[in-house]
Design an enzyme around this catalytic site. Structure first.
Site, PDB file in Angstrom:
ATOM      1  CE  LYS A 248     106.064  73.690 -33.272  1.00 54.18           C
ATOM      2  NZ  LYS A 248     106.553  72.416 -33.380  1.00 54.18           N
TER       3      LYS A 248
ATOM      4  CD  GLU B 127     105.332  70.081 -36.384  1.00 50.69           C
ATOM      5  OE1 GLU B 127     106.051  69.394 -37.134  1.00 50.69           O
ATOM      6  OE2 GLU B 127     105.589  70.414 -35.368  1.00 50.69           O
TER       7      GLU B 127
ATOM      8  CD1 TRP C 141     109.879  69.602 -42.657  1.00 53.01           C
ATOM      9  CD2 TRP C 141     109.104  71.079 -44.183  1.00 53.01           C
ATOM     10  NE1 TRP C 141     108.777  70.588 -42.176  1.00 53.01           N
ATOM     11  CE2 TRP C 141     108.601  71.538 -42.809  1.00 53.01           C
ATOM     12  CE3 TRP C 141     109.068  71.832 -45.200  1.00 53.01           C
ATOM     13  CZ2 TRP C 141     107.959  72.656 -42.831  1.00 53.01           C
ATOM     14  CZ3 TRP C 141     108.209  73.038 -45.257  1.00 53.01           C
ATOM     15  CH2 TRP C 141     107.801  73.431 -44.051  1.00 53.01           C
TER      16      TRP C 141
END
Length: 768
Positions: free
Chosen positions: A602, A490, A359
Site C-alpha cells: 500500500k 497495511e 504518526w
C-alpha cells in the site's frame, strides 16, 4: 480516468460550469481553514442535491463508542469523532417566495468557483433561472480570518436580472447538526441557549460526554446598491436554530448585499460563562474593521505566510498549482499557535479517520513546519507528545506492558488510543518509533538539543522500554524477534519480523542509550531528575542493549535484500504493471483476504526505513531495494508517492521522481484514489513539499552540515524555495543551468553543494 475539471492556474483552484456530480468533491477541494476552525465549501443557500455538510472546530471532539461484535482486553473504548460543528454560514434565499436551490433551478450558467490561495479567500458566482422563471445573478466571497481566528466573513451579493421582485434573505445559525459517520447515531450536541440581540445572534451548546462548550455567533447587515438598508429583520427561532429574516423589494438589476460575520468561541480558550460576552467582543472588532478591512488583513496575513513557505515553479503550471495547493492547506490546518493542537489527516475538510493526531505528524509534517516556520512551532509539535506521555504509558499498560513502557496511540485526541481496528490499534506499533525519530530529526535540523533533557529523554525511555518488552527471544533463531505486527504497509497484517518495525525499534533503543550518556555528561541535574522520575537502573539499560544488539532481520541471500517480513517470498510475486487495470485500485476491487495474501504494498515499508535512515546504507543498497519493492507498490496510501519520489531523485531517476511528485502533489486535485469527496489528504501534503526540497533539491543535514544535491525535472525551467535553517533564511533557486543560494541575516554559513563546500555570505547570491 482521474478527474480533470479543475482549471490549471498558478495561484488559484478554479472550477467552471455547474455539475451536480462534482459538488461533494468541490466541497473538499475548496475548503477553508485558519488553524482554529474550518469548513467545507458548502453552499450558503439551501441545496437539496447530494452534499456533505461540514464545519469543524480545532480540538473539539466526541468519543463515539466503539462498535464491534466482540470485545478484547485493551480494545479502545471509543473512536474520537472530528465533530461536525454548528453551522454559521447558512443564508436561505427566497425570490418571490421561491427558494433559491441550484439543484432545482431550471438552468445554471456562468458557474464559477475560485479558491484564491495567494490571498486566502473563496469566491463563487453563477446565474440561475429558478422554477418560477426568475433569473438571478449571485456572487459570494467568503474567508476565515487568519488574523482573528475566531471569526469568518461572508459577502453575499444577489441581483434579480429579469424583473422587480421580493427577496427574502434569511441568514441563520443551526446547531441541529449530525455527523455522517456516527457509530450509533448518537446525539453529539446539546443546545442550551439561543439568544438574539438585534442583528446579532448566539447559540450556546455543548458536546455530549466531552462537554466542550461552544458559542456559535453571527452578525448580519444588508445593503442595496452599496447603501445600508434600513430594514429591521424578523426573528426566526426554534429549538436548534436562529435567523434574521430580511424582506426587501428590489428593482431589476439592483445589487442586494448581505454581510455576515460568524464563528465560534470555545471554552478551550475562554471561561465557559464568558463565551457570549467574548463573542460580542469578536463581533465588535469585526464590525470596526468591516468586511473590506478584514479582507485586507487576510491578504496581508497570507502574504507573510507565503513569503516563507512558497515554492515557485517556472514552466509547469499543474506542478505549480499542486505544490501551492498542498502548502496552502497545511497552513490552513496548523499554524503552530496552540501546542494542544495537532495535524489531522483530513484537517478541516472531512470527518473520515477521526482523531486529530497520527504518526503522520512526526514522519511527514515536522520537516515542513521546521523549515517553513521556526523551531518554536516544531517544538510545539514535540511538546504535544510529551504532554501525552502518561497516556501513552496507560495505553501500553492496557496491553500488558509494565514498568513505564509507553505506546503512543495510532489515533488520538487527548493521548488515549481511539482507533477501533484491531490490526491497527494493536499491531501498527511502528508509530512509536516515529515519535523518537522526530526528536532526533528536530535536533539534527535545528541544532537545538534543549528539548531532550527537558522533555524528550523521558519519551525516549518510555518508547525504549516498550520495544525491549515487545521483542521476545527465539530459541530457534537464537535472536530477538517481533511477532504479530503491521508495518506501514497495511496490506499485510499480523506479520512476523517486519523489517521496518524491527530496524526502527533497534534504532530507538540505540539512540536512547546514546542520549542517556549525553544528558548524564552535559545535563547532570536533568539526568538525575529523569532517572529518579522513571526509576531507570543500569541493569535495565544493559538489557536494552542486549536486545538491540541481537535482533533478527529477515534477509534474502538470493535477492540480496532485506525482506519486508518473514515469508514475503512465499507470495505469488506478480508485479503491479502485470495486473489487469480493471483490478485497480485493489482496495476497492478485491476482498481483504485476497489483498493480505498478495505481494502488493500500500505504501513504502522497507523503503520508509531507507528514507529515515538513508545514511545507514549505500546508494547501491538503496537501488537494489528500490528496484525490488517499487514494482510491487500500488501507492494506494497518500503517504506513498512522496517517499518514492525522494528516493527516485536520490537515484538520479528524475522522470520517475517527477511522476511520483505529480501524483503526490495532485493526489486530491486529480482524485487519484476516487475519494476526495470525503476530504483532503492533509498530512501527505507535507510529503509533497519534501518531494521538492529533499527530493529535487536534495536537502539533507549530515554531520551537522546542510547539504544540497540539486536536480531539476525536464518539464521545469526553474524552482525556488526557502528554508529556515537554525534561524537563518536560505533561498534556493535551481534552473536548468545552475543552482543559486542566498542567505539573509548577519552571519555567513558554510554549506555543501554536491559534496563541495560553499560559503554563503548574507545578501549575496552564490552560484554552485
Amino acid at each position: 480516468m482521474n478527474q480533470d475539471y479543475i482549471k490549471a492556474d498558478p495561484w488559484s483552484i478554479i472550477e467552471e460550469g455547474f455539475d451536480k456530480e462534482q459538488v461533494k468533491s468541490s466541497e473538499s477541494l475548496f475548503s477553508l481553514g485558519n488553524g482554529a476552525m474550518g469548513q467545507r465549501a458548502n453552499f450558503e443557500e439551501q441545496y437539496s442535491g447530494a452534499t456533505f455538510q461540514g464545519s469543524y472546530i480545532a480540538g473539539v471532539y466526541y468519543p463515539d463508542k466503539t462498535r464491534v461484535g466482540w470485545w478484547k482486553n485493551g480494545y479502545p473504548e471509543y473512536f474520537a469523532k472530528v465533530l461536525n460543528a454548528p453551522n454559521w454560514i447558512g443564508i436561505d434565499v427566497f425570490v418571490n417566495a421561491e427558494p433559491l436551490d441550484l439543484n432545482t433551478c431550471t438552468s445554471v450558467s456562468n458557474f464559477r468557483r475560485e479558491l484564491n490561495m495567494k490571498e486566502g479567500w473563496y469566491k463563487r458566482s453563477f446565474n440561475a433561472t429558478m422554477p418560477n422563471n426568475v433569473k438571478v445573478g449571485v456572487e459570494v466571497i467568503r474567508f476565515l480570518s487568519i488574523d482573528l481566528d475566531e471569526i469568518g466573513a461572508i459577502q453575499y451579493n444577489l441581483q434579480v436580472l429579469n424583473a422587480d421582485a421580493e427577496v427574502i434573505l434569511l441568514p441563520y445559525l443551526d446547531s441541529g447538526i449530525t455527523n455522517e459517520d456516527s457509530n450509533w447515531d448518537d446525539k453529539f450536541w446539546n443546545t442550551t441557549k439561543i439568544v438574539s440581540e438585534g442583528e446579532r445572534a448566539f447559540i450556546q451548546s455543548h458536546t455530549m460526554k466531552t462537554n466542550f462548550a461552544v458559542c456559535t455567533f453571527m452578525q448580519t447587515e444588508v445593503f442595496v446598491n452599496g447603501n445600508k438598508a434600513q430594514i429591521k429583520p424578523t426573528l426566526k427561532k426554534d429549538e436548534q436554530s436562529v435567523g434574521n429574516s430580511y424582506i426587501i423589494e428590489v428593482k431589476k438589476n439592483q445589487q442586494l448585499s448581505l454581510i455576515k460575520y460568524g464563528g465560534y468561541t470555545v471554552d478551550r480558550n475562554h471561561p465557559k460563562d464568558q463565551l457570549q460576552a467574548v463573542a460580542n467582543l469578536v463581533l465588535d472588532e469585526a464590525s470596526e474593521n468591516r468586511f473590506e478591512g478584514l479582507l485586507k488583513k487576510q491578504k496581508d496575513s497570507w502574504a507573510k505566510i507565503w513569503e516563507m513557505s512558497d515554492i515557485a515553479i517556472e514552466g509547469d503550471v499543474k506542478a505549480q498549482q499542486g505544490i501551492r495547493f498542498n502548502i496552502f492547506h497545511l497552513n490552513q490546518t496548523y499554524l503552530g499557535k496552540d501546542s494542544r493542537l495537532n495535524i489531522g489527516p483530513k484537517g478541516f475538510t472531512g470527518e473520515k479517520y477521526g482523531g486529530s493526531t497520527y504518526w503522520d505528524t512526526e514522519a511527514y509534517c515536522l520537516p515542513f513546519y521546521m523549515a517553513t516556520k521556526n523551531q518554536e512551532v516544531a517544538w510545539s509539535l514535540l511538546e504535544y507528545r510529551y504532554n501525552h506521555l502518561e497516556k501513552a504509558i496507560e495505553n501500553a499498560h492496557k496491553l500488558g506492558f509494565i514498568n513505564g513502557a509507553a505506546l503512543y496511540p495510532m489515533v488520538t485526541m487527548n493521548g488515549e488510543e481511539c482507533h477501533n481496528e484491531w490490526e491497527i490499534t494493536f499491531e501498527e506499533i511502528h508509530r512509536n518509533g516515529a515519535i523518537s525519530f522526530a526528536i532526533y530529526n528536530y535536533h539534527r535540523f535545528t541544532g537545538d538539543y534543549s528539548y531532550i533533557p527537558k522533555m524528550g529523554l523521558e519519551v525516549l525511555i518510555g518508547v525504549a522500554r516498550f520495544w525491549q518488552q515487545r521483542f521476545n527471544f527465539s530459541e530457534d533463531k537464537q535472536q530477538y524477534v517481533m511477532l504479530g505486527v503491521t508495518g506501514p504497509n497495511e496490506y499485510e497484517n499480523n506479520v512476523n519480523n517486519n523489517w521496518y518495525t524491527n530496524y526502527l525499534a533497534k534504532w530507538c533503543i540505540d539512540y536512547t542509550l546514546e542520549q542517556l550518556k549525553v544528558v548524564k555528561s552535559k545535563y547532570p541535574k536533568d539526568y538525575n531528575r529523569i532517572v529518579d522520575k522513571t526509576s531507570l537502573a543500569s541493569a535495565e539499560t544493559e538489557n536494552w542493549a542486549k536486545v538491540a544488539n541481537n535482533i533478527y532481520f529477515p534477509y534474502s541471500e538470493k535477492h540480496e535484500i532485506f525482506l519486508q517480513q518473514d515469508g514475503f517470498l512465499d507470495k505469488i510475486l506478480i508485479r503491479v504493471k502485470d495486473l489487469d487495470k480493471s483490478q485497480r485500485p485493489i482496495n476497492q476491487k478485491w476482498s481483504w483476504d485476497r489483498i493480505l495474501r498478495s505481494p502488493y504494498i500500500k505504501q513504502a515499508d522497507v523503503l520508509q526505513g531507507f528514507y529515515f535512515f538513508e545514511d545507514h546504507f549505500g546508494r547501491d543498497v538503496l537501488e537494489k531495494h528500490f528496484d525490488f519493492y517499487e514494482p510491487f507498490t500500488v501507492h494506494e496510501s497518500s503517504l506513498s508517492p512522496c517517499v518514492h519520489s525522494i528516493q527516485a531523485a536520490k537515484l538520479g531517476r528524475m522522470e520517475q521522481a517527477y511522476k511520483f511528485y505529480l501524483r503526490t502533489s495532485r493526489l486530491d486535485l486529480d482524485d487519484y484514489n476516487k475519494e476526495v469527496e470525503e476530504g483532503l489528504h492533509i498530512t501527505s501534503m507535507a510529503g509533497t513539499w519534501m518531494s521538492i526540497v529533499e527530493g529535487f533539491g536534495g536537502m539533507r543535514v549530515l554531520n551537522d552540515e546542510l547539504h544540497f544535491t540539486p536536480q531539476i525535472p525536464e518539464q521545469w525551467e526553474s524552482y525556488t524555495f526557502k528554508i529556515n535553517f537554525r534561524n537563518q533564511i536560505i533561498t534556493v533557486k535551481v534552473s536548468k543551468k545552475e543552482a543559486s543560494f542566498e542567505i539573509t541575516g548577519e552571519k555567513a554559513l558554510m554549506i555543501k553543494v554536491n559534496d563541495k563546500p560553499v560559503e554563503l555570505i548574507p545578501r549575496k547570491a552564490v552560484q554552485a
